[in-house]
Design an enzyme around this catalytic site. Sequence first.
Site, mmCIF file in Angstrom:
data_model
loop_
_atom_site.group_PDB
_atom_site.id
_atom_site.type_symbol
_atom_site.label_atom_id
_atom_site.label_comp_id
_atom_site.label_asym_id
_atom_site.label_seq_id
_atom_site.Cartn_x
_atom_site.Cartn_y
_atom_site.Cartn_z
ATOM 1 N N LEU A 1 -5.056 -55.525 33.521
ATOM 2 C CA LEU A 1 -4.787 -56.907 33.917
ATOM 3 C C LEU A 1 -3.741 -57.440 32.947
ATOM 4 C CD1 LEU A 1 -8.426 -58.291 34.553
ATOM 5 C CD2 LEU A 1 -6.696 -57.730 36.282
ATOM 6 N N ASP A 2 -2.911 -58.346 33.413
ATOM 7 C CA ASP A 2 -1.905 -58.961 32.531
ATOM 8 C C ASP A 2 -2.613 -59.717 31.400
ATOM 9 O OD1 ASP A 2 0.003 -58.046 34.291
ATOM 10 O OD2 ASP A 2 0.105 -59.947 35.386
#
Length: 239
Positions: free
Chosen positions: A105-106
């Site tokens: 995930l960012d």
Amino acid sequence: MKTERLLQSQGFGSRKDCRAIIRAGLLSIGGEVIDDPFAEIAEVDLGDLEFEVDGQRWRYREKAYLVLHKPTDYECSHKPQHHLSIFSLLPVELVRRDVQCVGRLDHDTTGLMLLSDDGQFIHFWSSGKKRIPKVYEVTAKHPVSDEMVASLLAGVQLHDEPTPIVAKACERTGEHTLRLTVTEGKYHQVKRMIAAVGNRVEGLHRSQVGGLALPTDLAPGQWRWLEPEDLATLSAFTD
Ligand code: URA
């Protein structure tokens, strides 16, 4: 399995480290201190074996399967560039077991992150080819219009992708919010899809992977083991 091997398999360090832990009288099983690093534990007893190391309770896990509520400003990397590492949220024993993120995930995305030390599990659940649904709660800069939702459901063309990416599901949940389900795992996929319909992601939270929703009692930064029933729930999804 010998006790030194047991501790080593659970991330307590090298055999030498584990031997030292045991000889120091820090391992107990069923309330009894076991200070022999070569004491045998029958394989049949491993399944539900509980033990304590230095007063902390553990259960033997042949493989580690975890769910973490990823907070914002953490990177899914062992060598983060600008933020803290997601691995700093786990006990060192799990990091030593080589638990890895299942996909990424960012740094500014929050929500459900699976972690494991089971290579096959990681491969399956991070594959874009298995069409595993991932549900994202999106907060958008501009109001979410019906046309945007319709375009996401019809498919949007992303730069460098040969064919349009079609949302598996998309619904408006508020003036600036929508719930988007995607089945691929492309780089910055949700942010790029939202940009493709003329909007911009201001907040992104993953609420579900496969059939498993982020447990509501898991605060940002907290993790827990996935039990067999959670793994069954995770696998219960339809394409
Ligand atoms: N899509 C994104 O753009 N970012 C994420 O972190 C996950 C999906």
